[in-house]
Design a protein around this motif. Structure first.
Motif, mmCIF file in Angstrom:
data_model
loop_
_atom_site.group_PDB
_atom_site.id
_atom_site.type_symbol
_atom_site.label_atom_id
_atom_site.label_comp_id
_atom_site.label_asym_id
_atom_site.label_seq_id
_atom_site.Cartn_x
_atom_site.Cartn_y
_atom_site.Cartn_z
ATOM 1 N N PRO A 150 0.828 -1.279 0.112
ATOM 2 C CA PRO A 150 -0.055 0.034 -0.017
ATOM 3 C C PRO A 150 0.712 1.168 -0.132
ATOM 4 N N LEU A 151 1.902 1.283 0.781
ATOM 5 C CA LEU A 151 2.956 2.321 0.900
ATOM 6 C C LEU A 151 3.368 2.638 -0.610
ATOM 7 N N LEU A 152 3.865 1.374 -1.172
ATOM 8 C CA LEU A 152 4.513 1.729 -2.490
ATOM 9 C C LEU A 152 3.710 2.182 -3.730
ATOM 10 N N LYS A 153 2.269 1.859 -3.634
ATOM 11 C CA LYS A 153 1.396 2.221 -4.440
ATOM 12 C C LYS A 153 1.162 3.526 -4.121
ATOM 13 N N SER A 154 1.116 4.192 -3.131
ATOM 14 C CA SER A 154 0.934 5.609 -2.641
ATOM 15 C C SER A 154 1.969 6.488 -3.249
ATOM 16 N N THR A 155 3.322 6.022 -2.850
ATOM 17 C CA THR A 155 4.421 6.808 -3.255
ATOM 18 C C THR A 155 4.756 6.523 -4.789
ATOM 19 N N ALA A 156 4.367 5.710 -5.824
ATOM 20 C CA ALA A 156 4.547 5.578 -6.957
ATOM 21 C C ALA A 156 3.275 6.491 -7.633
ATOM 22 N N LEU A 157 2.061 6.460 -6.922
ATOM 23 C CA LEU A 157 1.121 7.448 -7.519
ATOM 24 C C LEU A 157 1.476 8.911 -7.417
ATOM 25 N N GLN A 158 2.095 9.226 -6.423
ATOM 26 C CA GLN A 158 2.705 10.663 -6.240
ATOM 27 C C GLN A 158 3.961 10.798 -7.168
ATOM 28 N N GLY A 159 4.714 9.927 -7.438
ATOM 29 C CA GLY A 159 5.745 10.114 -8.499
ATOM 30 C C GLY A 159 5.146 10.134 -9.871
ATOM 31 N N TYR A 160 3.913 9.549 -9.996
ATOM 32 C CA TYR A 160 3.334 9.563 -11.373
ATOM 33 C C TYR A 160 2.982 11.088 -11.944
ATOM 34 N N GLN A 161 2.496 11.810 -10.474
ATOM 35 C CA GLN A 161 2.327 13.112 -10.671
ATOM 36 C C GLN A 161 3.248 13.967 -11.173
ATOM 37 N N LEU A 162 4.558 13.532 -10.785
ATOM 38 C CA LEU A 162 5.858 14.250 -11.410
ATOM 39 C C LEU A 162 5.966 14.142 -12.730
ATOM 40 N N THR A 163 6.009 12.573 -12.957
ATOM 41 C CA THR A 163 6.484 12.219 -14.355
ATOM 42 C C THR A 163 5.582 12.908 -15.447
#
Length: 245
Positions: A38-51
């Motif tokens: 769950p934490l990995l998903k949350s982190t990756a979803l915020q990373g996608y905002q940057l990408t």
């Protein structure tokens, strides 16, 4: 004003003093005994905002670049971001989407995600910087050094995508977004260091560029802090998320 080569190494030093992989969130994400999907998903979803915004930054830097050699290098960077052909992969946003799917994030969940306040602060600082042609050196320092430099960090000698693979059982193809950037961004950061050190012809400009690198790195750290605290709030029973707060 300090000499160009000394200034270049000062820029490099500021980048390496701001290691975001030292944030406790990565202790939680990379614990092989307690994978935290769950934490990995949350982190990756915020990373996608940057990408989603990165090509926009590079487009502005290309458009305003005053030095032909570096302008061509930025054009190559844009071509790779948009097509992935130089790395024989894919459009870099698509690579990030593939990673999200690999960790179980649906396309609808991805598209519904919105940036947290600290993520927005990082996005907007860089957008404002690259749009201001009168302070081109600030935008170049924030994007080409501080931002691209994030992909060069390692933990215990291993890159984050290599650790993700071990902890979450991900295939090499799932992690192409990270492996491609780690390989390419060595050159991109060096280009950024060379460009910014040439552009800064006064002590004031040098100070502004050094601040931009430091501030951008701190904004990255703040984004991870925001994600970390938000997940602690959502899952208060996981107080041992990161071993540092």
């Amino acid at each position: 004003m300090i000499k160009r080569e000394i200034f270049k190494e000062e820029l490099r030093s500021v980048l390496h003093k701001n290691l975001t992989l030292g944030h406790p969130i990565f202790d939680a994400l990379l614990d092989p005994q307690r994978p935290n999907l769950p934490l990995l998903k949350s982190t990756a979803l915020q990373g996608y905002q940057l990408t989603k915004h990165f090509l926009n930054y590079v487009e502005h830097l290309f458009f305003y670049c005053p030095i032909p050699t570096f302008k061509r290098a930025l054009l190559i960077n844009m071509y790779e971001e948009e097509t992935g052909r130089l790395s024989r992969s894919d459009n870099h946003v698509e690579l990030m989407k593939n990673f999200l799917r690999a960790i179980g994030v649906s396309d609808s969940e991805r598209d519904a995600e919105r940036p947290l306040p600290a993520t927005s602060a990082l996005i907007n600082y860089r957008l404002d910087a690259v749009r201001d042609s009168s302070h081109y050196h600030v935008g170049a320092a924030a994007v080409m050094i501080a931002s691209e430099g994030q992909n060069l960090e390692t933990k215990a000698g291993e890159a984050r995508h290599e650790l993700f693979s071990k902890v979450y059982g991900l295939a090499e193809s799932d992690l192409l977004f990270f492996s491609v950037h780690q390989a390419e961004d060595v050159g991109h950061v060096e280009q950024g260091l060379n460009l910014v050190s040439q552009l800064c012809t006064t002590g004031k400009m040098q100070d502004e560029a050094l601040f931009a690198v430091d501030h951008t790195c701190r904004l990255f750290y703040g984004m991870y802090e925001n994600i970390y605290l938000e997940n602690c709030r959502k899952a208060p029973g996981t107080a041992s998320l990161g071993g540092g707060h």
